[in-house]
Write a protein that holds these residues in place. Structure first.
Motif, PDB file in Angstrom:
ATOM      1  N   SER A 218      56.417 -52.826 -19.599  1.00  0.00           N
ATOM      2  CA  SER A 218      56.017 -52.855 -21.008  1.00  0.00           C
ATOM      3  C   SER A 218      55.042 -51.709 -21.199  1.00  0.00           C
ATOM      4  O   SER A 218      54.503 -51.168 -20.223  1.00  0.00           O
ATOM      5  CB  SER A 218      55.336 -54.177 -21.373  1.00  0.00           C
ATOM      6  N   ALA A 219      54.781 -51.354 -22.454  1.00  0.00           N
ATOM      7  CA  ALA A 219      53.809 -50.283 -22.705  1.00  0.00           C
ATOM      8  C   ALA A 219      52.426 -50.675 -22.194  1.00  0.00           C
ATOM      9  O   ALA A 219      51.663 -49.838 -21.709  1.00  0.00           O
ATOM     10  CB  ALA A 219      53.756 -49.976 -24.201  1.00  0.00           C
ATOM     11  N   HIS A 220      52.087 -51.974 -22.286  1.00  0.00           N
ATOM     12  CA  HIS A 220      50.760 -52.413 -21.842  1.00  0.00           C
ATOM     13  C   HIS A 220      50.573 -52.191 -20.342  1.00  0.00           C
ATOM     14  O   HIS A 220      49.468 -51.878 -19.890  1.00  0.00           O
ATOM     15  CB  HIS A 220      50.552 -53.882 -22.201  1.00  0.00           C
ATOM     16  N   GLU A 221      51.627 -52.362 -19.551  1.00  0.00           N
ATOM     17  CA  GLU A 221      51.529 -52.109 -18.108  1.00  0.00           C
ATOM     18  C   GLU A 221      51.328 -50.632 -17.811  1.00  0.00           C
ATOM     19  O   GLU A 221      50.785 -50.265 -16.770  1.00  0.00           O
ATOM     20  CB  GLU A 221      52.790 -52.608 -17.391  1.00  0.00           C
ATOM     21  N   ALA A 222      51.773 -49.757 -18.734  1.00  0.00           N
ATOM     22  CA  ALA A 222      51.654 -48.314 -18.506  1.00  0.00           C
ATOM     23  C   ALA A 222      50.194 -47.870 -18.478  1.00  0.00           C
ATOM     24  O   ALA A 222      49.876 -46.823 -17.909  1.00  0.00           O
ATOM     25  CB  ALA A 222      52.433 -47.544 -19.575  1.00  0.00           C
ATOM     26  N   PHE A 223      49.286 -48.659 -19.076  1.00  0.00           N
ATOM     27  CA  PHE A 223      47.856 -48.336 -18.973  1.00  0.00           C
ATOM     28  C   PHE A 223      47.401 -48.472 -17.525  1.00  0.00           C
ATOM     29  O   PHE A 223      46.589 -47.691 -17.045  1.00  0.00           O
ATOM     30  CB  PHE A 223      47.032 -49.272 -19.872  1.00  0.00           C
ATOM     31  N   ASP A 224      47.924 -49.473 -16.810  1.00  0.00           N
ATOM     32  CA  ASP A 224      47.543 -49.685 -15.404  1.00  0.00           C
ATOM     33  C   ASP A 224      47.988 -48.516 -14.530  1.00  0.00           C
ATOM     34  O   ASP A 224      47.376 -48.229 -13.503  1.00  0.00           O
ATOM     35  CB  ASP A 224      48.183 -50.963 -14.847  1.00  0.00           C
ATOM     36  N   LEU A 225      49.095 -47.871 -14.915  1.00  0.00           N
ATOM     37  CA  LEU A 225      49.644 -46.771 -14.109  1.00  0.00           C
ATOM     38  C   LEU A 225      48.981 -45.436 -14.437  1.00  0.00           C
ATOM     39  O   LEU A 225      49.298 -44.418 -13.810  1.00  0.00           O
ATOM     40  CB  LEU A 225      51.157 -46.656 -14.343  1.00  0.00           C
ATOM     41  N   GLY A 226      48.106 -45.425 -15.444  1.00  0.00           N
ATOM     42  CA  GLY A 226      47.463 -44.170 -15.836  1.00  0.00           C
ATOM     43  C   GLY A 226      48.351 -43.296 -16.702  1.00  0.00           C
ATOM     44  O   GLY A 226      48.028 -42.136 -16.956  1.00  0.00           O
ATOM     45  N   ILE A 227      49.473 -43.846 -17.153  1.00  0.00           N
ATOM     46  CA  ILE A 227      50.398 -43.066 -18.001  1.00  0.00           C
ATOM     47  C   ILE A 227      49.946 -43.135 -19.455  1.00  0.00           C
ATOM     48  O   ILE A 227      49.902 -42.130 -20.162  1.00  0.00           O
ATOM     49  CB  ILE A 227      51.841 -43.569 -17.819  1.00  0.00           C
ATOM     50  N   LEU A 228      49.594 -44.334 -19.919  1.00  0.00           N
ATOM     51  CA  LEU A 228      48.925 -44.476 -21.206  1.00  0.00           C
ATOM     52  C   LEU A 228      47.433 -44.564 -20.935  1.00  0.00           C
ATOM     53  O   LEU A 228      47.016 -45.042 -19.869  1.00  0.00           O
ATOM     54  CB  LEU A 228      49.409 -45.726 -21.952  1.00  0.00           C
ATOM     55  N   GLN A 229      46.627 -44.089 -21.879  1.00  0.00           N
ATOM     56  CA  GLN A 229      45.182 -44.021 -21.665  1.00  0.00           C
ATOM     57  C   GLN A 229      44.447 -44.887 -22.684  1.00  0.00           C
ATOM     58  O   GLN A 229      44.689 -44.767 -23.895  1.00  0.00           O
ATOM     59  CB  GLN A 229      44.713 -42.568 -21.750  1.00  0.00           C
ATOM     60  N   LYS A 230      43.575 -45.758 -22.171  1.00  0.00           N
ATOM     61  CA  LYS A 230      42.821 -46.670 -23.040  1.00  0.00           C
ATOM     62  C   LYS A 230      41.880 -45.876 -23.937  1.00  0.00           C
ATOM     63  O   LYS A 230      41.275 -44.912 -23.502  1.00  0.00           O
ATOM     64  CB  LYS A 230      42.034 -47.668 -22.188  1.00  0.00           C
ATOM     65  N   GLY A 231      41.796 -46.336 -25.199  1.00  0.00           N
ATOM     66  CA  GLY A 231      40.926 -45.661 -26.161  1.00  0.00           C
ATOM     67  C   GLY A 231      41.569 -44.469 -26.817  1.00  0.00           C
ATOM     68  O   GLY A 231      41.021 -43.872 -27.744  1.00  0.00           O
TER      69      GLY A 231
END
Length: 801
Positions: free
Chosen positions: A664-677
């Motif tokens: 999911s897109a939310h898991e992509a934050f854990d991989l460093g692909i999407l960036q929080k903030g």
């Protein structure tokens, strides 16, 4: 009144109840999930010495059902942490807690007496004005809310989710007889905006819209299959992706859903729709009755229309059911001349005219099938819906059809559709005849960038409501086209924002797409204020055109291959360092080069259902379009004082080395692909492009400044390289990876360490890109890499060699 949904209570924790609870948790709501109290202890509870009064025992049913749901695949939840938003309980100890919630959803078994009993309990604690809905798929509303208070009835409706709630978009809203209009308006809007659904207003008729039409379609096929002498494999071939339906098509879908589920709905329709002209069609054929007796219900019982067995050599084999002998046999590949004629037609909507003109058994099948479908849906207006578009929306969102029945009829031609019906002894409805005589030759038209539909009472085309929050590329492509080539179309989204839409096969990134991306940046910098890279295909992009890479490598045209990789890298950097904001709008599969493109955008506006990752290891190379460089840069930006920097870098290394893909897109934050903030997630994919355009506009209005190329990327040199090489050695020694896997990993290690520098140093992005390209090229000279690419091209699956 303004409503906000912060807390939801879900009553009933079975497959649907747990799935609905998880989906509300996905969007940030607090959920109370309740079920009955167990009547006896389980063996585990007895062993632990627990009693029936222990809280763990009393909440066991809801807790275990939720755990089972969360562990299932595909997962009902966007991120495992979101499960913390769900609290489980039971209907005796915790029912009073519903006084604190904003919406109560009943999802108990389909028995009127049980539902009425639950509603009686709910009414004791529910605060006035709280929404109360049922997920029933068949019990009439006026039976369910009989004897309830006026306030209960004014806020009571059916909200019918399709299973699984996370993935299927249909959300049927059925008003209760005394339900307030503003309650229905709220539910419709909430379904679209927050739950990410296609909200369809339905009437309180048996099976509502989706299942009424869907079950008719399947039952119609059950009766046609023997008449036309077709096998289950042939029907699945004819009713799958070729006509824009899911790969599971018909019989495999029934196996997944469960034959008993389908039979339950079909029997309900047979009993409750005595005046339906297709009444006898809902009667089950003999072979279905035999399958039910044998408990051949599909996946849940290990066999249905298909059966998985182990052959003598230990390999798995799929057998198909012969509907005449009711014996299983090896499945046969289905081939039809008519289908061959559609191979060059990319879009299913453009294939229908060819399919109904076929001269073989397939052509006959399509003519009969569509004739009966058109006849049935036309006669369901106004019984199940007043507007034809709601029927199309329900079938697309609930059954995964790319095109609804009236859209297919339009594609074939309204007059041609009537001709097909008449050939089968079926007559057009009076409103269809009147529509044609009034000079309307289609059910839909596109004008002024919007979809219009034929409104039956007004006898004219009117604008389909609810399009304001959407950008539909099919509607604006012709009128707003700025530039195009064979790989992309660049459209003006208005308000100074351009869109670059991929149109290659599976949205792969080849030379034409790279040229189109560069052109889009040129045009945006010259005459516009921002660029969105987005499309509305099944997937954002499955990555680079590996067939092109394979041909260059096989022919040993390394200079040309080097140029192609450099062009890709330059294009990614062009997007990063342009003078206008660039927004990437990924959805579905966003792999390899598609992921690299997103990594280089100023902002990612991702659909919640985005499966994104750098998967190049699967074809024997490392990310060569800036992905390896970018993960090194992001690791460097993550280093903090007193960090063990090697551990941080290792996480980013493993993201590539293990070809991790988010579910999911939310898991992509854990991989460093999407960036929080920085990056955002949109639940409703239909709103994604409008949201991406909004963010491009916000960045432009904030006074976007062209970034300066980075020369301060900290790399760790020999210190990191040594650690990675020791790690790959031990992985190889333990037989976790092959010799070629180790070679690829070592090449990646060299890039992400910044080479064999004697000490940690600051380097430029260009330096890392050169290392990355050199590693990619060297791997393309390896026979085992070429074998991996060839295997992927042939089978669509990775090869481990």
């Amino acid at each position: 009144m303004k409503r906000r949904i912060n807390k939801v209570a879900v009553i009933g924790s079975g497959i649907m109840g747990s799935g609905i609870a998880c989906h509300f948790a996905n969007i940030g709501a607090q959920v109370l999930l309740l079920d009955i109290v167990p009547k006896e202890l389980s063996d585990k509870e007895k062993a632990k010495g627990l009693t029936l009064e222990h809280p763990l025992v009393r909440n066991r049913i809801a807790t275990e059902n939720l755990m089972k749901s969360i562990k299932s695949k595909p997962s009902p939840i966007h991120h495992q942490k979101f499960a913390e938003r769900i609290t489980t309980g039971n209907l005796e100890d915790d029912i009073q807690k519903i006084a604190e919630v904003d919406w109560i959803i009943e999802v108990v078994v389909e028995r009127l007496d049980i539902k009425q009993s639950v509603f009686e309990q709910i009414e004791k604690y529910r605060k006035p004005g709280t929404l109360i809905t049922s997920n029933t798929s068949g019990i009439p509303i006026h039976f369910m809310n009989k004897g309830r208070s006026e306030d209960f009835q004014q806020h009571f409706a059916v909200t019918h989710f399709f299973n699984p709630p996370r993935y299927l978009k249909l959300f049927e809203v059925v008003p209760g007889p005394n339900c307030k209009p503003e309650v229905i308006d709220f539910l419709m809007s909430y379904g679209e905006k927050f739950l990410g659904k296609t909200s369809v207003l339905a009437k309180d008729t048996p099976a509502f819209i989706g299942n009424r039409i869907g079950i008719f379609g399947i039952q119609s096929l059950f009766h046609q299959v023997k008449e036309l002498g077709l096998t289950v494999e042939e029907v699945d071939k004819l009713t799958g992706p070729v006509i824009g339906r899911p790969k599971s098509a018909t019989f495999r879908t029934v196996d997944v859903v469960g034959l008993d589920t389908l039979v339950h709905v079909a029997n309900g329709l047979y009993e409750n729709c005595p005046n339906d002209e297709a009444h006898e069609l809902f009667k089950l054929p003999d072979f279905i009755n035999t399958m039910m007796e044998n408990k051949w219900l599909g996946s849940k019982t290990g066999q249905g229309f298909f059966k998985k067995v182990k052959s003598e050599d230990g390999k798995s084999e799929i057998l198909a059911l012969d509907l005449n002998s009711l014996e299983y046999k090896p499945q046969q590949k289905a081939k039809f001349a008519t289908l061959e004629l559609t191979k060059t037609i990319d879009k299913p909507i453009d294939r229908f005219k060819v399919l109904v003109s076929g001269k073989d058994k397939a052509g006959e099948f399509y003519r009969k099938n569509f004739a009966s479908l058109f006849a049935y849906v036309q006669n369901r207006i106004p019984e199940i819906s007043d507007e034809l578009y709601r029927i199309d929306d329900a079938m697309k969102a609930g059954f995964g059809w790319e095109n609804g029945p009236f859209e297919i009829w339009d594609a074939i031609g309204v007059e041609k559709g009537i001709e097909l019906m008449k050939a089968e002894g079926l007559a057009p409805a009076e409103w269809v005849t009147k529509m044609i005589s009034n000079g309307n030759s289609s059910f839909y038209t596109v004008k002024e960038g919007a979809t219009f539909y034929y409104d039956i009472p007004q006898e004219k085309q009117v604008k389909k409501p609810g399009q304001e929050g959407f950008i539909i590329l099919d509607n604006i492509r012709k009128s707003n086209e700025v530039w195009k080539n064979s790989g992309v179309v660049i459209e003006d989204l208005g308000d100074g924002i351009l869109n670059c839409e991929f149109q290659s096969k599976m949205n792969t990134l080849g030379g034409d797409v790279i040229a189109g991306l560069n052109k889009a940046v040129d045009l945006a910098e010259k005459d516009f204020e921002g660029l969105v890279v987005g499309n509305q295909g099944a997937n954002f992009s499955v990555g680079a055109n590996i067939a092109m890479i394979f041909m260059m490598a096989i022919e040993q045209d390394y200079d040309e291959l080097n140029m192609a990789i450099k062009m890709f890298q330059n294009t990614m950097m062009r997007m990063r360092y342009s003078s206008i904001p660039v927004i990437s709008a990924p959805h579905g599969m966003t792999l390899g080069g598609g992921c690299e493109l997103s990594l280089h955008a100023d902002k990612i506006v991702a659909a919640a259902e985005t499966y994104i990752g750098l998967v190049e290891f699967g074809v024997g190379v490392i990310p060569g379009g800036g992905g390896s460089k970018e993960m090194t840069l992001r690791a460097s930006d993550t280093f903090r004082k007193n960090d063990v920097e090697l551990n941080v870098l290792q996480e980013y290394f493993l993201t590539i080395g293990m070809a991790k893909v988010s579910t999911s897109a939310h898991e992509a934050f854990d991989l460093g692909i999407l960036q929080k903030g920085k990056d955002v997630v949109v639940v409703n994919k239909d709103r994604q492009l409008a949201e991406a355009k909004k963010h491009a506009r916000i960045l432009a209005d904030a006074g976007y400044t062209q970034p300066i190329k980075r020369k301060d990327v900290k790399v760790l040199g020999k210190q990191a390289l040594g650690m990675f090489l020791v790690g790959t050695d031990s992985m190889k020694a333990g037989k976790y990876i092959s010799e070629h896997d180790q070679k690829i990993a070592n090449k990646l290690a060299y890039v992400m360490a910044g080479g064999d520098l004697s000490e940690p140093s600051l380097v430029s992005e260009d330096y890392l890109l050169d290392l990355e390209r050199e590693a990619f090229l060297s791997l393309c000279t390896e026979r085992k890499t070429l074998e991996r690419i060839q295997h992927m091209l042939k089978t669509g699956k990775p090869l481990r060699n």
